[in-house]
Motif scaffolding. Structure first.
Motif, PDB file in Angstrom:
ATOM      1  N   MET A  45      -2.484   0.076   3.620  1.00 43.48           N
ATOM      2  CA  MET A  45      -1.296   0.554   4.323  1.00 43.48           C
ATOM      3  C   MET A  45      -0.039  -0.188   3.924  1.00 43.48           C
ATOM      4  SD  MET A  45      -2.672   1.065   8.196  1.00 43.48           S
ATOM      5  CE  MET A  45      -1.129   1.583   8.906  1.00 43.48           C
ATOM      6  N   GLN A  46      -0.152  -1.521   3.811  1.00 43.74           N
ATOM      7  CA  GLN A  46       1.058  -2.314   3.648  1.00 43.74           C
ATOM      8  C   GLN A  46       1.456  -2.507   2.191  1.00 43.74           C
ATOM      9  OE1 GLN A  46      -0.196  -5.732   6.329  1.00 43.74           O
ATOM     10  NE2 GLN A  46       1.729  -5.102   7.264  1.00 43.74           N
ATOM     11  N   LYS A  49       0.746   1.733   0.369  1.00 46.62           N
ATOM     12  CA  LYS A  49       1.514   2.816   0.972  1.00 46.62           C
ATOM     13  C   LYS A  49       2.737   2.309   1.722  1.00 46.62           C
ATOM     14  CE  LYS A  49      -2.229   6.099   1.798  1.00 46.62           C
ATOM     15  NZ  LYS A  49      -3.009   6.598   2.940  1.00 46.62           N
ATOM     16  N   GLY A  50       3.099   1.041   1.490  1.00 45.70           N
ATOM     17  CA  GLY A  50       4.208   0.435   2.232  1.00 45.70           C
ATOM     18  C   GLY A  50       5.483   1.247   2.183  1.00 45.70           C
TER      19      GLY A  50
ATOM     20  N   VAL B 232       3.116  -0.976  11.125  1.00 44.90           N
ATOM     21  CA  VAL B 232       2.269  -1.798  10.253  1.00 44.90           C
ATOM     22  C   VAL B 232       2.582  -1.508   8.787  1.00 44.90           C
ATOM     23  CG1 VAL B 232      -0.093  -2.242   9.512  1.00 44.90           C
ATOM     24  CG2 VAL B 232       0.419  -1.981  11.946  1.00 44.90           C
ATOM     25  N   GLY B 233       2.566  -0.219   8.447  1.00 39.59           N
ATOM     26  CA  GLY B 233       2.751   0.163   7.047  1.00 39.59           C
ATOM     27  C   GLY B 233       4.106  -0.252   6.518  1.00 39.59           C
ATOM     28  N   SER B 234       5.153  -0.065   7.342  1.00 36.57           N
ATOM     29  CA  SER B 234       6.499  -0.333   6.847  1.00 36.57           C
ATOM     30  C   SER B 234       6.749  -1.829   6.675  1.00 36.57           C
ATOM     31  CB  SER B 234       7.546   0.292   7.762  1.00 36.57           C
ATOM     32  OG  SER B 234       7.472  -0.293   9.038  1.00 36.57           O
ATOM     33  N   GLY B 236       5.134  -3.652   4.720  1.00 35.13           N
ATOM     34  CA  GLY B 236       5.037  -3.903   3.278  1.00 35.13           C
ATOM     35  C   GLY B 236       4.339  -5.214   2.961  1.00 35.13           C
ATOM     36  N   LEU B 237       4.622  -5.749   1.795  1.00 35.55           N
ATOM     37  CA  LEU B 237       3.922  -6.941   1.340  1.00 35.55           C
ATOM     38  C   LEU B 237       4.386  -8.188   2.098  1.00 35.55           C
ATOM     39  CD1 LEU B 237       1.897  -8.042  -0.701  1.00 35.55           C
ATOM     40  CD2 LEU B 237       3.816  -8.400  -2.287  1.00 35.55           C
ATOM     41  N   PHE B 271       2.050  -7.851   4.811  1.00 37.75           N
ATOM     42  CA  PHE B 271       0.644  -8.074   4.492  1.00 37.75           C
ATOM     43  C   PHE B 271       0.362  -9.576   4.438  1.00 37.75           C
ATOM     44  CE2 PHE B 271      -2.808  -8.597   1.355  1.00 37.75           C
ATOM     45  CZ  PHE B 271      -3.808  -7.961   2.067  1.00 37.75           C
TER      46      PHE B 271
END
Lengths: 614, 363
Positions: A45-46, A49-50, B232-234, B236-237, B271
Motif C-alpha cells: 500500500m505505502q 501504491k503510495g 495509510v497508503g498516502s 508513502g515510503l 512505511f
C-alpha cells in the motif's frame, strides 16, 4: 533460532515440557506469519501504491456537514411558550471549495450589504481548517437567502442552511430565569471530552435554564455526507442522518405572575420571588431591571455591550439569587417562630414599648418614637414593634438565633437549580471573631432580632424561609424545573397553635387598622405578610420623615413578604425594592399585585378543569 | 553482589524499553490526532501511562505463583465484573461496556482478557498429567471459557469477545488436543458458521458484509475503512511528517485516537515508521515467548504464551483493520490506542511477564 536461547543460557534449567515445546514453536511461527502479512500489505500500500492513495487523499471529495438540531422549547407551568424557535437562514461555506476568495467575497458582500474586506478576512481565516464548514453569515433575511439561493450554481463552496434561531418571546420578562444562548467559548471547547457533540461556533446555554437544561434542550445533531465535484459544487448526497430535536423543558414559572411582578417592578431595582409553599415551585422570579436576551444571540456591537455592562443598575445581575440584603423586619417572623417553639415566650405575654430599649450603655430605638405601649406577639408583629423583638433577641441570644437560621436554610444556597447562587450570611460568635477579631456584643444579638445586624439573605432564601414558616415548618428546596417529587430538607416542629398565632399576627399586618401594611388591604382576598425596611446608612435615614429627600443610593431598601390564603397558604411572594423607601408603601403593593394576578388566573382556570373532568 | 544489584540485574530491561519505545510512538500520534479536538485526552493518556507503569511494578513485586492459588477467586471476580457492567454499566451508543468510577470509567471486559489467561494457565498447571485433551476433558474448560465470552457478547462487544475466545483457543491448543478431537472440532466449527452469522446483530453483520464489499456502505464502516486505507497508503515510503497528515488533521479519519490510530502512524511516518513499529512489536512478542520458554514452571510458560497471544491478536487485528484486510471491529492497538483500562492491562501483562522472567532464578 532466536527463541532457543535456553540452551545457551547458563541459568538453572528451563522447565518447558517437550510436548509444549513443539506447539510453542508452531505458535511462534504463526506469529511471524501474521506479522509478515502485515508488513507485505503495508509495503504494497505505502511503497508501491503510495502515489495512488496520495491522489485519493488530495482529491478527497467527500464532505461532511452537521445539521443542527432544533432546540427544545422552554414552557411555563401552563405550557405557555417562554423561549421559542424561529426559522433562520445561515450562509455556510466549505473553505476548501472556495478557490477565488475575492470573487466570492465580492458577490456575498454585494448581496448582504456588508464589508467586502471583512468577508475576505473571514474566508481566509476559515481556510486554516479547509474541510470544516463555517457560517459566513448567520440569520440572513429571507430576501437575501432567496437571492443567494438562485445564484448558488455560480458560487462554488457556498450553501444555505435552513436552521432555527432562538426566540425569547418574553424579551426582558424572563431573562434571568431563562438565561440565554451564546457561541461556545474556546475555553469550553478545550475542556470537552472526546466524542462531545460541540464544534466551534455551536450555540450553548450560557446562563439560566438554557444552561441548566443544556443537555435536554440541545438534541442531537444530524449529519449530511455529500460528494463535491472539482469545482466544489455538491454533486450528490451520499447519506443523511436527520437531527433529533431537543426536548422541551417545563418550568414551574407561571408566565402571568411573572408578567404581573415584572410590570409592578417597572422602573425600580429589586427582585420578586413567588413560591408555592406546598411544593417549593417557584411561580415567578423577577430581577429588575432586566435585559433582552435576544441581544446576546448574535454578536453585539461594542456600544450595546458597553451599555449593558456599564448600566449603574446592573441589569445582568440575577438579584433573586445573587442580591444579598439585610432581612429587615421580615426577620421578626423567624424570631417569633423560634421564641414560641423554644418556649421563650407565650402568645399572651406582653412587653411594654416606651419607644426605646436600653441595654447597658446603649439605647435601641423603636421605629415609632412615641412607643407602642403594651404589646403581645400578634400586635408586635402587626405593628412591627422593635422593642418587643429587642427583648426576644436578648433572651434568645445569637447562638440560638443563628442555629435556627441554619436549620431554615440560611447561610447557604437554597438549592434552586441555578448554578451561581450566593449564600447570604448567618453571623455567629465565631464568625465575628474570625472576621473582625472582636468578641460578640449583646447589643448585636438585639439588633439581629429585628433584622438589622450582620445577617444577609437573598430574596430566594427569604421566599424559602417564609414558605417553611407559613406551611407549618417544612423546609422545601425551591425549584424552577417542573417535577412531581417534593424535596423536603427538614421539619422545624412548629406547634399548630403557635403557627396560628404567627399567622394571625401576619394577617393583622395587612388586615388590622394598625397593621403596617394596611394600605394594601383589598376586598378580593385576604392576605398575610410582613413589612421590612433596611437602612442603607445606619442611624441616619430613619430620622428623616421623607425618604425622597435623600439621594437614591442612600434611601432604604423596602421588603415585603406576603402569603395567601392565610389558612392554607398557596402562594408566598417576596419582594425587595432597592432604595425604595419603606416596605409598606413600595414593596407591599408589588406583592399584592402578584397575589391578585394569582387569584385572577386561578378562578376561571379551575372552572375549566372542572368542566373538562365532567 | 548486593541483593539490590541482583534484583535489578535480572530484570528484563529489554522488554520494558521496547514497551516504552512503542508508548513513545503512540504519544506522538495521539498528540498529532488530538490537536484539533483539545489536548485533554493527550494529558489523560500520559496519566494512564504513569498509572500503568505503577501497576506493572506492583504486579512485578508479588510472586506470580500467588496467582496460582487465587485463580478461582480471580475468575469469580471477572464474572462479577462482567455481570455488574450489564447491570450498572453506562450505556453508550447501544452498548454497556463501562462502569463509572467517579470521573473515570473502567472496562471489565479488558480485565477479563488477562484474567482468562491466568485461569487457563492455572487449569493447564492443574491438569499437567493430561497428554492431549479429548472431548471429555474439554467439556469443563470450554464451559468456563464460554461464560465470560457470552457475557461480553451480551454487552455487546464482538471484538473483545472474539479476542477472549481466540486467546483461550490458543492456550487450549498449546495444552494439547487429541488429533481426532481437533479435526472433529474443526469440522463442527466450520459447519456452525452459518448459525453464528444469524445470531449476530444487524450492524455486526453489516460490518462484515461491508468488509467483503466496501462499496456497499461507503458512509458507515465502509467509509471508515476507505478513509483509513487512504490515510495509510498516502503515507508513502517516508510519510507526510509529524502533524502533517491530511487525513488525520482534516478529520477524515474516524476514531483516530482509538481504533484507527495506526492510520495516523502510517500516514505521518510512512512505511518507514509503520515497519519500525511492527519490528518493535515483533521484538516485544518474541521477548515474551523467550521468557515463556525459560519459565520455571508450566504455569509461567502458559501465562507468557497467553500474553504473547494477547498482544499478537490485538496488534494483528487492529493493523489488519486499518489496512483493509480485516472487518472493522473495535480492537485497540497495544500501548498506543487511547484508553485507560486497556493501557493499564497492557502494563499489567508486562509486569506479569517480568515477574516470571525474574523468578526463574528463585527457588
Amino acid at each position: 533460532m532466536i527463541w532457543n536461547m535456553n540452551n545457551t543460557n547458563n541459568i538453572p534449567g528451563p522447565h518447558i515440557d517437550d510436548d509444549l515445546k513443539w506447539k510453542a514453536k508452531i505458535f511462534i511461527a504463526f506469529v511471524f506469519v501474521l506479522f509478515t502479512i502485515l508488513l507485505l500489505r503495508l509495503m504494497n500500500m505505502q511503497v508501491f501504491k503510495g502515489s495512488y492513495y496520495e491522489g485519493l487523499a488530495r482529491n478527497n471529495r467527500i464532505r461532511i456537514v452537521s445539521i443542527p438540531a432544533q432546540r427544545g422549547k422552554i414552557l411555563d407551568r401552563n405550557m405557555e411558550v417562554l423561549a421559542d424557535n424561529r426559522p433562520a437562514y445561515n450562509l455556510i461555506a466549505i473553505p476548501e471549495d472556495i478557490s477565488d476568495v475575492s470573487f466570492i467575497a465580492h458577490r456575498i458582500a454585494g448581496i448582504l450589504g456588508i464589508d467586502e474586506e471583512d468577508m475576505v478576512e473571514k474566508i481566509r481565516d476559515a481556510k486554516k481548517r479547509p474541510y470544516d464548514p463555517v457560517a459566513l453569515a448567520r440569520d440572513i433575511s429571507f430576501h437575501q437567502m432567496a437571492s443567494i439561493e438562485t445564484q448558488l450554481y455560480t458560487l462554488p463552496g457556498l450553501s444555505i442552511d435552513a436552521t432555527s434561531e432562538r426566540d425569547y418571546v418574553l424579551k426582558e420578562l424572563g431573562a434571568h430565569v431563562l438565561g440565554f444562548l451564546g457561541e461556545i467559548s474556546r475555553k469550553q471547547l478545550e475542556g470537552l471530552k472526546p466524542g462531545s457533540p460541540y464544534a466551534p461556533g455551536d450555540p450553548i446555554g450560557k446562563t439560566g435554564v438554557e444552561s441548566i437544561c443544556e443537555e435536554t434542550l440541545r438534541g442531537t445533531k444530524g449529519v449530511r455526507v455529500f460528494e463535491v465535484d472539482a469545482m466544489g459544487r455538491k454533486t450528490k448526497i451520499l447519506d443523511e442522518k436527520p437531527p433529533v430535536p431537543g426536548e422541551d423543558v417545563v418550568l414551574t414559572i407561571d408566565k402571568r405572575l411573572q408578567l404581573a411582578a415584572y410590570k409592578s417592578m417597572a422602573g425600580r431595582a429589586g427582585s420578586v420571588v413567588a413560591m408555592d409553599p406546598g411544593t417549593g415551585d417557584i411561580l415567578a422570579m423577577v430581577s429588575s431591571p432586566s435585559f433582552d436576551p435576544n441581544l446576546f444571540l448574535s454578536p453585539m456591537t461594542p456600544k450595546a455591550w458597553k451599555g449593558i455592562i456599564e448600566d449603574p443598575m446592573h441589569p445582568l445581575e440575577n438579584r433573586p439569587i445573587r442580591g444579598q440584603y439585610s432581612p429587615g423586619s421580615v426577620f421578626k417572623v423567624i424570631i417569633a417562630a423560634l421564641a414560641l417553639r423554644n418556649n421563650f415566650i407565650t402568645p399572651q405575654d406582653t412587653v411594654y414599648c416606651p419607644g426605646a430599649y436600653s441595654l447597658g450603655d446603649s439605647t435601641f430605638k423603636c421605629w415609632r418614637r412615641g412607643g407602642h405601649g403594651n404589646m403581645d406577639l400578634v400586635s408586635a408583629l402587626a405593628q412591627s414593634c422593635d422593642v418587643y423583638f429587642y427583648v426576644l433577641g436578648e433572651r434568645l441570644g445569637i447562638d440560638r438565633i443563628s442555629s435556627f437560621c441554619t436549620d431554615l436554610g440560611l447561610g447557604r444556597p437554597t438549592g434552586v437549580e441555578f448554578k451561581d447562587e450566593l449564600s447570604g450570611l448567618v453571623p455567629t460568635k465565631e464568625w465575628k471573631y474570625r472576621r473582625f477579631g472582636e468578641q460578640w456584643q449583646k447589643g448585636e444579638s438585639v439588633i439581629t432580632a429585628i433584622g438589622q445586624g450582620f445577617t444577609l439573605v437573598t430574596p430566594m432564601q427569604m421566599a424559602k424561609v417564609m414558605s417553611s414558616v407559613v406551611n407549618g415548618g417544612n423546609v422545601l428546596t425551591p425549584r424552577v424545573l417542573g417535577s412531581t417529587e417534593i424535596s423536603k430538607e427538614r421539619t422545624l416542629n412548629i406547634r399548630e397553635a403557635d403557627l396560628a398565632v404567627i399567622k394571625e399576627g401576619l394577617r393583622e399586618v395587612v388586615e388590622s387598622e394598625k397593621g403596617t401594611a394596611r394600605a394594601v388591604r383589598n376586598p378580593e382576598f385576604v392576605m398575610g405578610g410582613k413589612t421590612g425596611t433596611v437602612q442603607v446608612v445606619r442611624g441616619y435615614t430613619s430620622n428623616l420623615p421623607d425618604q425622597s429627600d435623600l439621594p437614591y443610593k442612600l434611601r432604604d431598601h423596602a421588603w415585603f413578604f406576603g402569603f395567601s390564603p392565610v389558612e392554607n397558604p398557596e402562594i408566598v411572594v417576596v419582594a425587595i425594592v432597592e432604595h425604595g423607601g419603606s416596605g409598606s408603601s413600595i414593596a407591599a403593593p408589588v406583592v399584592r399585585d402578584v397575589i391578585k394576578e394569582y387569584y385572577a388566573g386561578k378562578g376561571p382556570g379551575d372552572e375549566q378543569v372542572c368542566q373538562d373532568n365532567r | 553482589m548486593s541483593r539490590y544489584a541482583r534484583i535489578t540485574d535480572n530484570i528484563d530491561w529489554g522488554l520494558i524499553t521496547t514497551a516504552l519505545a512503542i508508548v513513545f510512538i503512540g504519544l506522538l500520534c495521539l498528540y498529532s490526532s488530538s490537536r484539533g479536538t483539545g489536548m485533554a485526552i493527550f494529558y489523560k493518556q500520559l496519566m494512564w501511562i504513569a498509572i500503568g507503569v505503577l501497576v506493572m511494578i506492583v504486579v512485578f513485586v508479588v510472586d506470580y505463583r500467588v496467582l496460582l492459588r487465587s485463580a478461582w477467586p480471580l475468575y469469580i471476580l471477572m464474572i462479577f465484573g462482567l455481570v455488574l457492567v450489564l447491570v450498572i454499566g453506562r450505556e453508550i451508543s447501544g452498548a454497556r461496556r463501562w462502569i463509572s468510577l467517579g470521573p473515570m470509567g473502567i472496562q471489565p471486559s479488558e480485565l477479563a482478557k488477562v484474567l482468562m489467561i491466568i485461569w487457563l494457565a492455572y487449569w493447564g498447571e492443574q491438569k499437567k498429567h493430561i497428554q492431549g485433551y479429548g472431548i471429555r476433558e474439554l467439556v469443563l474448560p470450554t464451559f468456563f471459557i464460554l461464560i465470560p465470552v457470552g457475557l461480553i457478547l451480551v454487552e455487546p462487544d464482538l471484538g473483545t469477545a472474539g479476542i477472549v475466545a481466540l486467546i483461550s483457543c490458543t492456550l487450549m491448543l498449546l495444552l494439547g488436543i487429541k488429533r481426532s478431537t481437533f479435526i472433529g472440532l474443526l469440522v463442527l466449527f466450520v459447519s456452525a458458521m452459518p448459525f453464528v452469522w444469524f445470531s449476530l446483530k444487524e450492524y455486526q453483520r453489516m460490518r462484515i458484509l461491508t468488509f467483503l464489499d466496501p462499496s456497499r456502505d461507503p458512509l458507515g464502516s465502509g467509509y471508515h475503512a476507505m478513509q483509513s486505507k487512504i490515510a495509510v497508503g498516502s503515507g508513502g515510503l517516508l510519510g507526510k511528517g509529524f502533524l502533517e497528515g491530511t487525513q488525520t488533521q482534516l478529520r477524515f479519519l474516524p476514531e483516530h485516537h482509538t481504533d484507527f490510530i495506526f492510520s495516523v502512524v502510517a500516514e505521518e511516518w510512512g512505511f518507514a515508521g509503520s515497519a519500525l513499529l511492527l519490528l518493535l512489536y515483533v521484538a516485544l512478542v518474541t521477548k515474551i515467548t523467550q521468557i515463556g520458554f525459560k519459565a520455571k514452571d508450566r504455569f509461567g510458560t502458559m501465562i507468557c504464551f497467553g500474553v504473547a497471544a494477547y498482544f499478537t491478536l490485538h496488534i494483528f487485528i487492529n493493523i489488519a483493520m486499518a489496512v483493509g484486510i480485516f472487518p472493522v471491529v473495535g480492537v485497540p492497538l497495544p500501548f498506543i490506542s487511547y484508553g485507560g483500562s486497556f493501557m493499564l492491562i497492557n502494563w499489567l501483562c508486562i509486569g506479569l511477564v517480568l515477574n516470571i522472567a525474574w523468578r526463574r532464578f528463585m527457588f
